[in-house]
Design an enzyme around this catalytic site. Sequence first.
Site, PDB file in Angstrom:
ATOM      1  CG  ASP A 218      -1.918   1.112   1.176  1.00  0.00           C
ATOM      2  OD1 ASP A 218      -3.103   0.845   1.415  1.00  0.00           O
ATOM      3  OD2 ASP A 218      -1.542   2.249   0.831  1.00  0.00           O
ATOM      4  CD  GLU A 244      -4.558  -0.348  -1.305  1.00  0.00           C
ATOM      5  OE1 GLU A 244      -4.569  -1.606  -1.265  1.00  0.00           O
ATOM      6  OE2 GLU A 244      -5.113   0.356  -0.455  1.00  0.00           O
ATOM      7  CG  ASP A 295     -13.551   4.463   3.594  1.00  0.00           C
ATOM      8  OD1 ASP A 295     -12.657   4.032   4.336  1.00  0.00           O
ATOM      9  OD2 ASP A 295     -14.704   4.753   4.008  1.00  0.00           O
ATOM     10  CG  HIS A 322      -9.947   2.135   2.771  1.00  0.00           C
ATOM     11  ND1 HIS A 322     -10.406   2.975   3.760  1.00  0.00           N
ATOM     12  CD2 HIS A 322      -8.671   1.851   3.095  1.00  0.00           C
ATOM     13  CE1 HIS A 322      -9.450   3.200   4.636  1.00  0.00           C
ATOM     14  NE2 HIS A 322      -8.377   2.525   4.257  1.00  0.00           N
ATOM     15  CD  GLU A 342      -7.879  -2.413   3.802  1.00  0.00           C
ATOM     16  OE1 GLU A 342      -8.526  -1.736   2.991  1.00  0.00           O
ATOM     17  OE2 GLU A 342      -6.813  -2.029   4.323  1.00  0.00           O
TER      18      GLU A 342
HETATM   19  C1  LIG Z   1      -1.645   1.270   5.573  1.00  0.00           C
HETATM   20  C2  LIG Z   1      -1.943   2.501   4.751  1.00  0.00           C
HETATM   21  O1  LIG Z   1      -0.797   3.342   4.842  1.00  0.00           O
HETATM   22  C3  LIG Z   1      -3.131   3.259   5.250  1.00  0.00           C
HETATM   23  O2  LIG Z   1      -2.915   3.636   6.587  1.00  0.00           O
HETATM   24  C4  LIG Z   1      -4.402   2.450   5.164  1.00  0.00           C
HETATM   25  O3  LIG Z   1      -5.407   3.044   5.900  1.00  0.00           O
HETATM   26  C5  LIG Z   1      -5.047   2.361   3.796  1.00  0.00           C
HETATM   27  O4  LIG Z   1      -4.320   2.849   2.730  1.00  0.00           O
HETATM   28  C6  LIG Z   1      -5.546   0.954   3.508  1.00  0.00           C
HETATM   29  O5  LIG Z   1      -5.653   0.589   2.334  1.00  0.00           O
HETATM   30  O6  LIG Z   1      -5.894   0.269   4.505  1.00  0.00           O
HETATM   31 MG   LIG Z   2      -4.801   1.810   0.919  1.00  0.00          MG
END
Ligand SMILES: C[C@H](O)[C@H](O)[C@@H](O)[C@@H](O)C(=O)O
Ligand SMILES: [Mg+2]
Length: 398
Positions: A218, A244, A295, A322, A342
């Site tokens: 990510d 990602e 999200d 997300h 996720e």
């Molecule tokens: C882990 C990532 O840096 C973010 O903190 C996270 O929240 C997000 O990008 C994810 O896809 O879970």
């Molecule tokens: Mg992410």
Amino acid sequence: MGYPKIKHVRAFVIKGGEGGGGADYHDQGEGHWIDNHIATSMGRYPEYRQSRKSFGINVLGTLVVEIEADDGTVGFAVTTGGEPACYLVEKHFARFLEGRNPFEYERIWDQMYFGSQYYGRKGIVVNAISGVDLALWDLMGKLRQEPVYHMLGGAVRDELQFYATGARPDLAKEMGFIGGKLPLYHGPVEGDEGLKKNVELIADMRSKVGEDFWLMYDCWMALDVNYATKLAHKCHEYGLKWIEEAINPDDYWGYQQLKKNAPPGMLVTTGEHESTRWGFRMLLDMDCCDIIQPDVGWCGGVTELLKISALADAKGTLVVPHGSSVYSYHFVITRHNSPFAEFLMMAPKADHVAPMFHPQLLGEPIPEKGRMKVTALDKPGFGVELNPEVKLYRPYEH
Ligand SMILES: C[C@H](O)[C@H](O)[C@@H](O)[C@@H](O)C(=O)O
Ligand SMILES: [Mg+2]
């Protein structure tokens, strides 16, 4: 059938300062994996490289929206937005709900979006709209005494399966998750040395998890196309499943190029900071990615996610929301083009499964061995209640 009307809309923040966690899940205490030298675009400033909280990733805090019907039934939801979002809900959006039938969610969404079109369309305004929409779906479920997923068409499978996001994919494998998504720790500003460390980490994790466990990176908007291309190709030999959100979410052209540059078989994913059907149509029509990751607390809520998902489904693009706790689980279970979900590991060392929006939601279901039976969602609305121990503060009224 006569349903009660909407009587009151109220917006709150959670009083409690740093480390409050909850829907603004980046707001964690010291030493948490989620704030440990993760690469971001702000990394070009040395003072902001170690901690995302240092540049304000947790500045907004949680938005809590409550919608009370004439008969006293209350639907609620939490998302990211804090006091600015409270202002929008109380001073602007409440007028489109109070006195209305709660099942008129299309009309309500349309008026919130186009009523704020002149200053909104993305970001915190759509977070606020999302929070209202999620609270509305929670209220509708409570009035009908059925879970939200029933109202979205019902489950297409008996359980959800999850990949885990966090610093320890090796532990996630032991816990039964189907994959592990690592944060990227070193951005372009750290040059070839940083790139080498990024690749070494994936190589090390692959040696620990074996050949079949999914590994992803990510990149949280931190890279440019060239760096992302190099990273993807160097990690390809270690079976990186997807890269990602590698670049600036507004750089649709860059994503289009990265998708062309990526090694055959590696997926390019993005979308958690994108909003509305129009933003996601841009990602889809410009062939920017293989999986979109809206999200549901930021993209416009369930009402908008239904439209986004239909666009993606028509194109054969997967929708893997997300991490947004129950708000995404009730959606994912109902769509074939959302085959997995996720789960964000909110334990500070990512070494055990903790409720994602802890401590805000009572009854928040968590995966067991990386899975969750649909029956865990069989309660009215989103099936959770606000924790009465959590102190609410209403900064504005109307
Ligand atoms: C882990 C990532 O840096 C973010 O903190 C996270 O929240 C997000 O990008 C994810 O896809 O879970
Ligand atoms: Mg992410």
